[in-house]
Motif scaffolding. Sequence first.
Motif, mmCIF file in Angstrom:
data_model
loop_
_atom_site.group_PDB
_atom_site.id
_atom_site.type_symbol
_atom_site.label_atom_id
_atom_site.label_comp_id
_atom_site.label_asym_id
_atom_site.label_seq_id
_atom_site.Cartn_x
_atom_site.Cartn_y
_atom_site.Cartn_z
ATOM 1 N N ALA A 74 -5.793 8.589 -9.201
ATOM 2 C CA ALA A 74 -5.593 8.854 -7.771
ATOM 3 C C ALA A 74 -4.237 9.484 -7.494
ATOM 4 O O ALA A 74 -4.116 10.347 -6.632
ATOM 5 C CB ALA A 74 -5.737 7.555 -6.974
ATOM 6 N N THR A 75 -3.211 9.067 -8.237
ATOM 7 C CA THR A 75 -1.859 9.546 -7.943
ATOM 8 C C THR A 75 -1.244 10.361 -9.071
ATOM 9 O O THR A 75 -0.262 11.050 -8.853
ATOM 10 C CB THR A 75 -0.911 8.371 -7.655
ATOM 11 N N GLY A 76 -1.794 10.249 -10.270
ATOM 12 C CA GLY A 76 -1.217 10.949 -11.407
ATOM 13 C C GLY A 76 -0.102 10.180 -12.082
ATOM 14 O O GLY A 76 0.455 10.633 -13.071
ATOM 15 N N ASP A 77 0.253 8.994 -11.544
ATOM 16 C CA ASP A 77 1.279 8.168 -12.173
ATOM 17 C C ASP A 77 0.798 7.772 -13.564
ATOM 18 O O ASP A 77 -0.394 7.584 -13.796
ATOM 19 C CB ASP A 77 1.541 6.903 -11.359
ATOM 20 N N SER A 78 1.736 7.638 -14.498
ATOM 21 C CA SER A 78 1.346 7.291 -15.857
ATOM 22 C C SER A 78 2.230 6.178 -16.404
ATOM 23 O O SER A 78 3.287 5.878 -15.864
ATOM 24 C CB SER A 78 1.444 8.525 -16.752
ATOM 25 N N TRP A 79 1.753 5.583 -17.499
ATOM 26 C CA TRP A 79 2.469 4.520 -18.179
ATOM 27 C C TRP A 79 2.228 4.686 -19.667
ATOM 28 O O TRP A 79 1.103 4.930 -20.120
ATOM 29 C CB TRP A 79 1.973 3.164 -17.686
ATOM 30 N N SER A 80 3.272 4.539 -20.463
ATOM 31 C CA SER A 80 3.174 4.736 -21.908
ATOM 32 C C SER A 80 2.597 3.521 -22.623
ATOM 33 O O SER A 80 2.268 3.604 -23.798
ATOM 34 C CB SER A 80 4.553 5.041 -22.489
ATOM 35 N N GLY A 81 2.508 2.395 -21.942
ATOM 36 C CA GLY A 81 2.041 1.178 -22.586
ATOM 37 C C GLY A 81 3.194 0.341 -23.108
ATOM 38 O O GLY A 81 2.993 -0.715 -23.680
ATOM 39 N N ARG A 82 4.414 0.824 -22.899
ATOM 40 C CA ARG A 82 5.605 0.092 -23.334
ATOM 41 C C ARG A 82 6.323 -0.460 -22.111
ATOM 42 O O ARG A 82 6.319 0.144 -21.054
ATOM 43 C CB ARG A 82 6.548 1.011 -24.091
ATOM 44 N N GLY A 83 6.946 -1.588 -22.284
ATOM 45 C CA GLY A 83 7.682 -2.190 -21.181
ATOM 46 C C GLY A 83 6.740 -2.876 -20.204
ATOM 47 O O GLY A 83 5.562 -3.098 -20.480
ATOM 48 N N LEU A 84 7.278 -3.227 -19.048
ATOM 49 C CA LEU A 84 6.489 -3.906 -18.024
ATOM 50 C C LEU A 84 5.424 -2.983 -17.451
ATOM 51 O O LEU A 84 5.640 -1.779 -17.321
ATOM 52 C CB LEU A 84 7.400 -4.390 -16.892
ATOM 53 N N LYS A 85 4.294 -3.565 -17.093
ATOM 54 C CA LYS A 85 3.244 -2.781 -16.443
ATOM 55 C C LYS A 85 3.749 -2.338 -15.074
ATOM 56 O O LYS A 85 4.350 -3.122 -14.349
ATOM 57 C CB LYS A 85 1.981 -3.619 -16.254
ATOM 58 N N PRO A 86 3.461 -1.090 -14.714
ATOM 59 C CA PRO A 86 3.863 -0.641 -13.385
ATOM 60 C C PRO A 86 3.044 -1.348 -12.311
ATOM 61 O O PRO A 86 1.937 -1.846 -12.566
ATOM 62 C CB PRO A 86 3.594 0.858 -13.412
ATOM 63 N N LYS A 87 3.568 -1.383 -11.094
ATOM 64 C CA LYS A 87 2.895 -2.096 -9.998
ATOM 65 C C LYS A 87 1.505 -1.548 -9.729
ATOM 66 O O LYS A 87 0.573 -2.304 -9.466
ATOM 67 C CB LYS A 87 3.752 -2.045 -8.733
ATOM 68 N N TRP A 88 1.347 -0.202 -9.782
ATOM 69 C CA TRP A 88 0.033 0.366 -9.485
ATOM 70 C C TRP A 88 -1.015 -0.141 -10.462
ATOM 71 O O TRP A 88 -2.158 -0.380 -10.101
ATOM 72 C CB TRP A 88 0.068 1.899 -9.472
ATOM 73 N N SER A 90 -0.769 -3.081 -12.329
ATOM 74 C CA SER A 90 -0.940 -4.526 -12.123
ATOM 75 C C SER A 90 -1.841 -4.804 -10.930
ATOM 76 O O SER A 90 -2.714 -5.673 -10.989
ATOM 77 C CB SER A 90 0.421 -5.186 -11.904
ATOM 78 N N THR A 91 -1.659 -4.042 -9.853
ATOM 79 C CA THR A 91 -2.484 -4.204 -8.655
ATOM 80 C C THR A 91 -3.940 -3.880 -8.959
ATOM 81 O O THR A 91 -4.849 -4.603 -8.550
ATOM 82 C CB THR A 91 -1.961 -3.294 -7.524
ATOM 83 N N ALA A 92 -4.160 -2.774 -9.688
ATOM 84 C CA ALA A 92 -5.530 -2.372 -10.024
ATOM 85 C C ALA A 92 -6.196 -3.406 -10.925
ATOM 86 O O ALA A 92 -7.380 -3.732 -10.743
ATOM 87 C CB ALA A 92 -5.522 -1.004 -10.687
ATOM 88 N N LEU A 93 -5.450 -3.931 -11.894
ATOM 89 C CA LEU A 93 -6.020 -4.940 -12.797
ATOM 90 C C LEU A 93 -6.337 -6.228 -12.043
ATOM 91 O O LEU A 93 -7.355 -6.869 -12.300
ATOM 92 C CB LEU A 93 -5.061 -5.213 -13.955
ATOM 93 N N ALA A 94 -5.478 -6.596 -11.088
ATOM 94 C CA ALA A 94 -5.729 -7.782 -10.273
ATOM 95 C C ALA A 94 -6.966 -7.580 -9.396
ATOM 96 O O ALA A 94 -7.657 -8.531 -9.051
ATOM 97 C CB ALA A 94 -4.514 -8.098 -9.408
ATOM 98 N N GLY A 95 -7.255 -6.326 -9.066
ATOM 99 C CA GLY A 95 -8.420 -6.008 -8.247
ATOM 100 C C GLY A 95 -9.706 -5.911 -9.034
ATOM 101 O O GLY A 95 -10.756 -5.561 -8.476
ATOM 102 N N GLY A 96 -9.654 -6.160 -10.323
ATOM 103 C CA GLY A 96 -10.876 -6.187 -11.122
ATOM 104 C C GLY A 96 -11.040 -4.989 -12.054
ATOM 105 O O GLY A 96 -12.005 -4.921 -12.807
ATOM 106 N N ALA A 97 -10.140 -4.049 -12.030
ATOM 107 C CA ALA A 97 -10.241 -2.893 -12.909
ATOM 108 C C ALA A 97 -9.898 -3.310 -14.349
ATOM 109 O O ALA A 97 -9.238 -4.326 -14.587
ATOM 110 C CB ALA A 97 -9.291 -1.784 -12.471
ATOM 111 N N GLN A 98 -10.372 -2.530 -15.314
ATOM 112 C CA GLN A 98 -10.060 -2.754 -16.714
ATOM 113 C C GLN A 98 -8.969 -1.795 -17.163
ATOM 114 O O GLN A 98 -8.886 -0.680 -16.649
ATOM 115 C CB GLN A 98 -11.321 -2.505 -17.572
ATOM 116 N N LEU A 99 -8.147 -2.207 -18.083
ATOM 117 C CA LEU A 99 -7.097 -1.341 -18.602
ATOM 118 C C LEU A 99 -7.686 -0.059 -19.190
ATOM 119 O O LEU A 99 -7.135 1.029 -19.024
ATOM 120 C CB LEU A 99 -6.277 -2.081 -19.666
#
Length: 104
Positions: A74-88, A90-99
């Motif tokens: 939706a936004t194009g934000d990305s994460w390398s899988g290292r460090g803390l999970k970004p808020k976007w 964490s929010t999606a996973l809490a909402g039922g999405a899968q990694l």
Amino acid sequence: MAQDTLSELLAQKAALERQIAEYQREQRSEAIAKVRALMAEYGLTLADIGAAKPLAPVKKAAGGKVAAKYRNPATGDSWSGRGLKPKWLSTALAGGAQLSDFAV
């Protein structure tokens, strides 16, 4: 062009990056073939050109950028899988999405 979606643009970018990498590989292969041909033509060795032993690969500096493993479509934000999970994420996973839903 103005009607392209973000996911279409990201797909185009990825395709262009693959084309660039392939072109660079081809150019490098051609350059190596030319150098080898010139060395054979003139009977040159690695020692003749100042490389008594094969050159070691260049080591990457520690702490460099790491390719993204997960992307928010939706936004194009990305994460390398290292460090803390970004808020976007964490929010999606809490909402039922899968990694795996965000894997690049």
